[in-house]
Every structure is written in C-alpha cells, then in structure tokens.
Design an enzyme around this catalytic site. Sequence first.
Site, PDB file in Angstrom:
ATOM      1  CD  GLU A  45      11.210  20.875  15.883  1.00  0.00           C
ATOM      2  OE1 GLU A  45      10.597  21.891  16.282  1.00  0.00           O
ATOM      3  OE2 GLU A  45      10.835  19.836  15.989  1.00  0.00           O
ATOM      4  CE  LYS A 127       7.904  24.418  18.074  1.00  0.00           C
ATOM      5  NZ  LYS A 127       8.179  22.909  18.465  1.00  0.00           N
ATOM      6  CB  CYS A 161       7.448  20.640  15.342  1.00  0.00           C
ATOM      7  SG  CYS A 161       6.948  19.350  16.126  1.00  0.00           S
TER       8      CYS A 161
END
Length: 339
Positions: A45, A127, A161
């Site tokens: 990430e 995200k 994540c």
Amino acid sequence: MKRPIKVACVQAAPVFLDLQATVDKTISLIRQAAAEGAELIAFPETWIPGYPWFLWLEAPAAYMPLVQRYHENSLVLDSAEARRISDAARECAIHVVLGHSERANGSLYIGQWIIDAQGKTIGVRRKLKATHVERTLFGESDGSSLSTFETELGRLGALCCWEHLQPLSKYAMYAQNEQIHVAAWPSFSLYRQITNALGPEVNTAASRIYAAEGQCFVLAPCALVSPEMIDLLCDDDYKRSLLQTGGGHARIFGPDGSDLATPLAEDEEGLLYATLEPSALIFAKVAADPAGHYSRPDVTRLMLNRTANPCVVEFSAPQPQSVEPDADNIERLADHLEF
C-alpha cells in the site's frame, strides 16, 4: 486460471518521500521478479512515495510541511514516472499491481494500479474509504473500485489494508469470481505496544481469512519502516516508541489459507515467490463457495453499486426548436387577439 503461474510479492522499504528514487527501486524489483520467472509482482500500500506515518505521530498542524512533500512526490497516472513503470512491465513481460498515493489535481487517493504484461492499464482503483487519520490526507473512492479484472493470468482483484476488515466489500469481490487477490499493506510496526489491531497477528490473519473465505490466492505485499523514516519522523523518544523499524510481514496464501511461501524476517527486504496451481481453486470451491453453492440469497444478499460517481457531470441543454408559422396558426392566433 487455466495454467500454473509464478508470482512475486514485495517486502521492502520505499525511498521515503522520493518519487524518482522509488520509481527506480520499483523498476529494479520488477526486473528482479521477471528474471526469476514471475508473471505477476505485487507492491505494498502507498509504496510510492511510502506510507504517511506522520499522520499517526502528531497533530495535523505540525506535519503540514510533510504534507506538501507528500503531495509533490505522489504519483500522477499517465505521467513520465508512471510511463517508466508501465514500460518496465512491458519490457519484462510481467503483470504489476502497484500501490501508490495517486495525485489527481489537488487531491490524493490511496491507489492500486494494475498493469498487464504489455504495459497496458488493466484497471485503476482507489481505497473506498481511507482509514481513521488517513482521512486527513486522502479522499474516498466509489463502487467502481470494487471490481475484479479478467487477465491472461486469471480473474484479478485488489484491496488495501483495512479494506480487508470490511465484510461487505470483501463479499463484493468474492461474488465477482476473484481468483488472484492482492492484499496491500503498509507495515505492521505502528502502535504495537498500544493496540493489537494494528499488529501483524491480526492483519496477517485478515489476509489468510480472505483467501479461505473467497477461495482465492492472496498475495499480501508489506512494506518496511526504514531507519531513515525513523530519523525523519521521530524526533523524540515518545514518537520512537510509537513507530519502529521493520514491520514487514509479506505473505502468499493458497485458497485454503495455507502458506505458499516461507516468510522473510520482519526487517528483511526481498521478494516472496510462489507458483499458483489452478486445481487448488477447484478443491477450495467444492468445499465452500460463499457467492455460489454455499450462499443463501433468500436470507441475506448484498446490494452493490459499482457506478462511478464523478463530482461533475457535463451535459448539453436541449436547444429550443423553431416553429415555422403557417396560415392556420396565424388565423387561430388572430381570433384570440383583441385589437
């Protein structure tokens, strides 16, 4: 998936807040993986320009100078730097899933860029919702980011994540017949003395459970916190107690949750390799397919809106049509007029 494929999973530290140097390191790792016969490499990430650890260490007013540097060193898609990476993918004939901070005009997004072996973009996602203090720096995405992509390697998807702690987002991916999943993580070295939720046990388990729940292969690249990051970000003992070096826990899991690669030490840089066998997907799905024979849509089901929602939608107003007067219209109009 129609054939076995060899994959590579990154555990390394970026050159923090240095776009050009991290692009150089990205290309070096791509070449290293390709030289070992890998057809896919997965990066952590926000690999470019590194995860913004400063968000967790002090008040927003104190880290504003670092925000400027972070913006300036984030990746603009279709920039010269981005083209260097896609050119490397093409030259090495390897698929790349790259975690990056995406700079789009004045905003940043936690992005994953999926490139095929010809250097072409398969997909770009962001995200869906930045986690906790990340929201002071990054924007949000929409349902278009919950998509999987058909590739010559198989059906490929990615999340970042703590998206792996979102049950409905995970199910949206499972339901799209995901076969290879990239679970990108920053590092598990923050607040380790304070909360277990940010540590390696919980988050490595999240990647393993994703593999077992979705019956897919999971590549979980994980970055390291380098000594240089500590020197830059931690100017007192208290901050050094909050963030430590290392924290690398990259993994590759099979669709039954098994380890397919021997982990590196948490402070060791390198690539994990594994060969993914298509037959493993069949055996896992026979046991439990959450979006197929093991589902109960008459009891619970997911509503998924995958429509992109841009801030501005341009449209053209319809032009008024002119009407040519005729004798009948003129006569009727005259009857209603009083002179």
